[in-house]
Design a protein around this motif. Structure first.
Motif, PDB file in Angstrom:
ATOM      1  N   UNK A  25       0.829  -1.205   0.000  1.00  0.00           N
ATOM      2  CA  UNK A  25       0.000   0.000   0.000  1.00  0.00           C
ATOM      3  C   UNK A  25       0.865   1.256   0.000  1.00  0.00           C
ATOM      4  N   UNK A  26       1.937   1.252   0.770  1.00  0.00           N
ATOM      5  CA  UNK A  26       2.846   2.402   0.820  1.00  0.00           C
ATOM      6  C   UNK A  26       3.514   2.623  -0.531  1.00  0.00           C
ATOM      7  N   UNK A  27       3.888   1.545  -1.211  1.00  0.00           N
ATOM      8  CA  UNK A  27       4.490   1.656  -2.541  1.00  0.00           C
ATOM      9  C   UNK A  27       3.508   2.274  -3.533  1.00  0.00           C
ATOM     10  N   UNK A  28       2.268   1.811  -3.506  1.00  0.00           N
ATOM     11  CA  UNK A  28       1.251   2.329  -4.430  1.00  0.00           C
ATOM     12  C   UNK A  28       0.997   3.806  -4.167  1.00  0.00           C
ATOM     13  N   UNK A  29       0.707   4.158  -2.923  1.00  0.00           N
ATOM     14  CA  UNK A  29       0.394   5.554  -2.605  1.00  0.00           C
ATOM     15  C   UNK A  29       1.615   6.455  -2.808  1.00  0.00           C
ATOM     16  N   UNK A  30       2.785   5.982  -2.444  1.00  0.00           N
ATOM     17  CA  UNK A  30       4.006   6.765  -2.627  1.00  0.00           C
ATOM     18  C   UNK A  30       4.298   7.031  -4.091  1.00  0.00           C
ATOM     19  N   UNK A  31       4.062   6.029  -4.933  1.00  0.00           N
ATOM     20  CA  UNK A  31       4.283   6.189  -6.378  1.00  0.00           C
ATOM     21  C   UNK A  31       3.313   7.197  -6.974  1.00  0.00           C
ATOM     22  N   UNK A  32       2.067   7.147  -6.530  1.00  0.00           N
ATOM     23  CA  UNK A  32       1.068   8.102  -7.024  1.00  0.00           C
ATOM     24  C   UNK A  32       1.447   9.517  -6.606  1.00  0.00           C
ATOM     25  N   UNK A  33       1.813   9.692  -5.347  1.00  0.00           N
ATOM     26  CA  UNK A  33       2.198  11.020  -4.844  1.00  0.00           C
ATOM     27  C   UNK A  33       3.413  11.555  -5.595  1.00  0.00           C
ATOM     28  N   UNK A  34       4.427  10.714  -5.802  1.00  0.00           N
ATOM     29  CA  UNK A  34       5.647  11.152  -6.488  1.00  0.00           C
ATOM     30  C   UNK A  34       5.355  11.578  -7.926  1.00  0.00           C
ATOM     31  N   UNK A  35       4.530  10.809  -8.629  1.00  0.00           N
ATOM     32  CA  UNK A  35       4.212  11.143 -10.022  1.00  0.00           C
ATOM     33  C   UNK A  35       3.419  12.443 -10.104  1.00  0.00           C
ATOM     34  N   UNK A  37       3.331  14.840  -7.935  1.00  0.00           N
ATOM     35  CA  UNK A  37       4.218  15.930  -7.499  1.00  0.00           C
ATOM     36  C   UNK A  37       5.072  16.425  -8.666  1.00  0.00           C
ATOM     37  N   UNK A  38       5.514  15.486  -9.535  1.00  0.00           N
ATOM     38  CA  UNK A  38       6.296  15.848 -10.718  1.00  0.00           C
ATOM     39  C   UNK A  38       5.451  16.516 -11.788  1.00  0.00           C
ATOM     40  N   UNK A  39       4.134  16.379 -11.673  1.00  0.00           N
ATOM     41  CA  UNK A  39       3.246  16.953 -12.679  1.00  0.00           C
ATOM     42  C   UNK A  39       2.688  15.929 -13.641  1.00  0.00           C
ATOM     43  N   UNK A  40       3.038  14.656 -13.447  1.00  0.00           N
ATOM     44  CA  UNK A  40       2.536  13.586 -14.313  1.00  0.00           C
ATOM     45  C   UNK A  40       1.195  13.075 -13.788  1.00  0.00           C
ATOM     46  N   UNK A  41       0.208  12.914 -14.655  1.00  0.00           N
ATOM     47  CA  UNK A  41      -1.056  12.326 -14.189  1.00  0.00           C
ATOM     48  C   UNK A  41      -0.908  10.819 -14.015  1.00  0.00           C
ATOM     49  N   UNK A  42      -1.650  10.236 -13.078  1.00  0.00           N
ATOM     50  CA  UNK A  42      -1.661   8.794 -12.870  1.00  0.00           C
ATOM     51  C   UNK A  42      -3.069   8.326 -13.187  1.00  0.00           C
ATOM     52  N   UNK A  43      -3.206   7.558 -14.276  1.00  0.00           N
ATOM     53  CA  UNK A  43      -4.516   7.113 -14.728  1.00  0.00           C
ATOM     54  C   UNK A  43      -4.646   5.615 -14.500  1.00  0.00           C
ATOM     55  N   UNK A  44      -5.650   5.247 -13.719  1.00  0.00           N
ATOM     56  CA  UNK A  44      -5.964   3.844 -13.486  1.00  0.00           C
ATOM     57  C   UNK A  44      -7.318   3.620 -14.160  1.00  0.00           C
ATOM     58  N   UNK A  50      -5.456  10.655 -11.068  1.00  0.00           N
ATOM     59  CA  UNK A  50      -4.877  11.586 -10.104  1.00  0.00           C
ATOM     60  C   UNK A  50      -4.030  12.561 -10.906  1.00  0.00           C
ATOM     61  N   UNK A  51      -4.206  13.858 -10.683  1.00  0.00           N
ATOM     62  CA  UNK A  51      -3.398  14.832 -11.414  1.00  0.00           C
ATOM     63  C   UNK A  51      -3.188  16.084 -10.572  1.00  0.00           C
ATOM     64  N   UNK A  52      -2.254  16.908 -11.037  1.00  0.00           N
ATOM     65  CA  UNK A  52      -1.946  18.169 -10.367  1.00  0.00           C
ATOM     66  C   UNK A  52      -2.607  19.297 -11.159  1.00  0.00           C
ATOM     67  N   UNK A  53      -3.270  20.203 -10.454  1.00  0.00           N
ATOM     68  CA  UNK A  53      -3.879  21.354 -11.119  1.00  0.00           C
ATOM     69  C   UNK A  53      -3.387  22.629 -10.449  1.00  0.00           C
ATOM     70  N   UNK A  54      -3.298  23.682 -11.244  1.00  0.00           N
ATOM     71  CA  UNK A  54      -2.862  24.978 -10.717  1.00  0.00           C
ATOM     72  C   UNK A  54      -4.099  25.781 -10.334  1.00  0.00           C
ATOM     73  N   UNK A  55      -4.098  26.267  -9.128  1.00  0.00           N
ATOM     74  CA  UNK A  55      -5.198  27.105  -8.656  1.00  0.00           C
ATOM     75  C   UNK A  55      -4.707  28.552  -8.693  1.00  0.00           C
ATOM     76  N   UNK A  77      -3.515  18.683  -5.639  1.00  0.00           N
ATOM     77  CA  UNK A  77      -3.843  17.413  -6.276  1.00  0.00           C
ATOM     78  C   UNK A  77      -5.341  17.330  -6.536  1.00  0.00           C
ATOM     79  N   UNK A  78      -5.704  16.606  -7.606  1.00  0.00           N
ATOM     80  CA  UNK A  78      -7.111  16.441  -7.949  1.00  0.00           C
ATOM     81  C   UNK A  78      -7.331  14.993  -8.373  1.00  0.00           C
ATOM     82  N   UNK A  79      -8.472  14.440  -7.974  1.00  0.00           N
ATOM     83  CA  UNK A  79      -8.842  13.086  -8.383  1.00  0.00           C
ATOM     84  C   UNK A  79     -10.123  13.170  -9.188  1.00  0.00           C
TER      85      UNK A  79
END
Length: 126
Positions: A25-35, A37-44, A50-55, A77-79
């Protein structure tokens, strides 16, 4: 459901120890957060994205002091839930969406270009 309950569910479903399930679980959540944070969306697919948006910067109101305040621009972050997730939560919503899609008129094809006299004569010769 909280983190501990999720770890117990993973451990029971996949026949692994709770410690191993917690590491997974830590690997999954950590990988999502890291991606993200870099600005890459994570699509499952089927679950969501999961993606980063600018407010943008905006003005707010402090009700305690009764004054206007400036809120700085920030990245958050936005889901966005996927179609399967939405349908699982509210099956009626999926049906309404399908009904709406069926009601929409089909888009018309672009009209053919008008034929000029020259093109009509050339077509007849062939």
């Amino acid at each position: 459901m909280n983190r501990i309950e999720l770890v117990e569910k993973i451990a029971a479903t996949h026949n692994v120890s709770k410690a191993e399930a917690a590491r997974i679980l830590e690997t999954v959540t950590g990988s999502i957060v890291a991606a993200v944070k870099k600005g890459d969306p994570v699509q499952i697919i089927g679950f969501g994205t999961f993606k980063q948006v600018a407010r943008a910067a905006r003005s707010g109101f402090n009700p305690q002091a009764g004054t206007k305040i400036k809120i700085a621009a920030q990245k958050v972050p936005k889901f966005v839930p996927g179609a399967s997730f939405k349908a699982a939560v509210d099956p009626k919503a999926a049906k309404r969406k399908a009904d709406k899609a069926a009601e929409k008129p089909v888009a018309k094809k672009a009209a053919a270009k008008p034929v000029t006299k020259k093109a009509a004569v050339a077509a007849k010769k062939k």
